[in-house]
Design a protein around this motif. Structure first.
Motif, PDB file in Angstrom:
ATOM      1  N   GLN A   5       0.755  -1.212  -0.111  1.00  0.00           N
ATOM      2  CA  GLN A   5      -0.055   0.004  -0.085  1.00  0.00           C
ATOM      3  C   GLN A   5       0.919   1.297   0.287  1.00  0.00           C
ATOM      4  OE1 GLN A   5      -2.792  -0.433   3.385  1.00  0.00           O
ATOM      5  NE2 GLN A   5      -4.463  -0.383   1.659  1.00  0.00           N
ATOM      6  N   THR A   7       0.972   5.597  -0.654  1.00  0.00           N
ATOM      7  CA  THR A   7       0.222   6.871  -1.222  1.00  0.00           C
ATOM      8  C   THR A   7       1.379   7.397  -1.962  1.00  0.00           C
ATOM      9  OG1 THR A   7       1.225   7.797   0.813  1.00  0.00           O
ATOM     10  CG2 THR A   7      -1.179   7.255   1.035  1.00  0.00           C
ATOM     11  N   ILE A  61      -7.295   4.289 -13.454  1.00  0.00           N
ATOM     12  CA  ILE A  61      -5.894   4.761 -13.599  1.00  0.00           C
ATOM     13  C   ILE A  61      -5.877   5.956 -14.706  1.00  0.00           C
ATOM     14  CG2 ILE A  61      -3.517   4.500 -14.412  1.00  0.00           C
ATOM     15  CD1 ILE A  61      -4.045   3.606 -11.508  1.00  0.00           C
ATOM     16  N   CYS A  64      -7.767   9.388 -13.377  1.00  0.00           N
ATOM     17  CA  CYS A  64      -6.915   9.877 -12.288  1.00  0.00           C
ATOM     18  C   CYS A  64      -6.416  10.953 -12.755  1.00  0.00           C
ATOM     19  CB  CYS A  64      -5.821   8.899 -11.578  1.00  0.00           C
ATOM     20  SG  CYS A  64      -6.375   7.747 -10.632  1.00  0.00           S
ATOM     21  N   MET A  70      -3.149   9.731  -4.091  1.00  0.00           N
ATOM     22  CA  MET A  70      -4.055   8.662  -4.170  1.00  0.00           C
ATOM     23  C   MET A  70      -3.616   7.567  -3.187  1.00  0.00           C
ATOM     24  SD  MET A  70      -6.680   9.432  -6.321  1.00  0.00           S
ATOM     25  CE  MET A  70      -7.353   7.735  -6.764  1.00  0.00           C
ATOM     26  N   PHE A  72      -2.762   3.568  -3.354  1.00  0.00           N
ATOM     27  CA  PHE A  72      -2.581   2.402  -4.127  1.00  0.00           C
ATOM     28  C   PHE A  72      -2.571   1.193  -3.455  1.00  0.00           C
ATOM     29  CE2 PHE A  72      -1.284   6.433  -6.663  1.00  0.00           C
ATOM     30  CZ  PHE A  72      -2.254   6.166  -7.632  1.00  0.00           C
ATOM     31  N   THR A  73      -3.111   0.281  -3.919  1.00  0.00           N
ATOM     32  CA  THR A  73      -3.025  -1.194  -3.189  1.00  0.00           C
ATOM     33  C   THR A  73      -2.740  -2.209  -4.237  1.00  0.00           C
ATOM     34  OG1 THR A  73      -4.591  -0.651  -1.425  1.00  0.00           O
ATOM     35  CG2 THR A  73      -3.810  -2.828  -1.742  1.00  0.00           C
ATOM     36  N   ILE A  90      -1.149  -2.472  -9.480  1.00  0.00           N
ATOM     37  CA  ILE A  90      -2.048  -1.908  -8.776  1.00  0.00           C
ATOM     38  C   ILE A  90      -3.298  -2.908  -8.832  1.00  0.00           C
ATOM     39  CG2 ILE A  90      -3.557   0.156  -8.568  1.00  0.00           C
ATOM     40  CD1 ILE A  90      -1.131   1.663  -9.890  1.00  0.00           C
ATOM     41  N   GLU A  92      -6.257  -2.043  -6.563  1.00  0.00           N
ATOM     42  CA  GLU A  92      -7.113  -1.130  -5.948  1.00  0.00           C
ATOM     43  C   GLU A  92      -6.634   0.542  -5.757  1.00  0.00           C
ATOM     44  OE1 GLU A  92      -8.624  -2.559  -2.127  1.00  0.00           O
ATOM     45  OE2 GLU A  92      -8.072  -4.443  -2.648  1.00  0.00           O
ATOM     46  N   LEU A  93      -7.227   1.314  -5.917  1.00  0.00           N
ATOM     47  CA  LEU A  93      -7.091   2.497  -5.820  1.00  0.00           C
ATOM     48  C   LEU A  93      -8.134   3.493  -5.137  1.00  0.00           C
ATOM     49  CD1 LEU A  93      -7.709   5.033  -8.324  1.00  0.00           C
ATOM     50  CD2 LEU A  93      -6.893   3.015  -9.405  1.00  0.00           C
ATOM     51  N   GLN A  94      -7.685   4.408  -4.236  1.00  0.00           N
ATOM     52  CA  GLN A  94      -8.664   5.113  -3.490  1.00  0.00           C
ATOM     53  C   GLN A  94      -8.227   6.519  -3.608  1.00  0.00           C
ATOM     54  OE1 GLN A  94      -9.059   3.301   0.506  1.00  0.00           O
ATOM     55  NE2 GLN A  94     -10.248   5.157   1.042  1.00  0.00           N
ATOM     56  N   ASP A  95      -9.210   7.531  -3.742  1.00  0.00           N
ATOM     57  CA  ASP A  95      -8.774   8.971  -3.271  1.00  0.00           C
ATOM     58  C   ASP A  95      -8.828   9.283  -2.097  1.00  0.00           C
ATOM     59  OD1 ASP A  95      -8.888  11.650  -3.475  1.00  0.00           O
ATOM     60  OD2 ASP A  95     -10.835  12.055  -4.451  1.00  0.00           O
TER      61      ASP A  95
END
Length: 99
Positions: A5, A7, A61, A64, A70, A72-73, A90, A92-95
């Motif tokens: 994970q 950022t 992606i 974005c 963000m 990123f996992t 990647i 998963e991604l989350q704002d």
């Protein structure tokens, strides 16, 4: 377990491509800045990391905004079977709401 994970923000983006099976793949370069404590001493960490996303995540992606941080996992894997270099895949991604 191979899970990462991070950022980071996207600083470069490659043209969307497709595998022979028709799966979309988005390549990019991530940039990360942070301060961590190691052995009781604060340390600045800055890095750039090649990354890619396949399938549904590749479209996210592409959407974005570059330069926006963000979460990123995913996982690390060799770029190619005999390569020494790693690529962050990647999943998963989350704002995270930072600019």
């Amino acid at each position: 377990m191979n899970r990462l994970q991070l950022t980071a923000s996207i600083v470069e983006r490659e043209v969307l491509r497709y595998t022979p099976a028709g799966v979309p793949v988005a390549g990019c370069t991530l940039q990360h800045h942070t301060e961590v404590v190691e052995a009781g001493i604060a340390r600045q960490v800055e890095l750039t990391l090649p990354a890619l996303a396949a399938g549904e995540v590749s479209g996210r992606i592409e959407g974005c905004v570059m330069g926006v941080e963000m979460l990123f996992t995913g996982f690390l894997a060799k770029k190619h079977r005999n390569a020494r270099t790693l690529v962050f895949h990647i999943t998963e991604l989350q704002d995270i709401g930072k600019d």
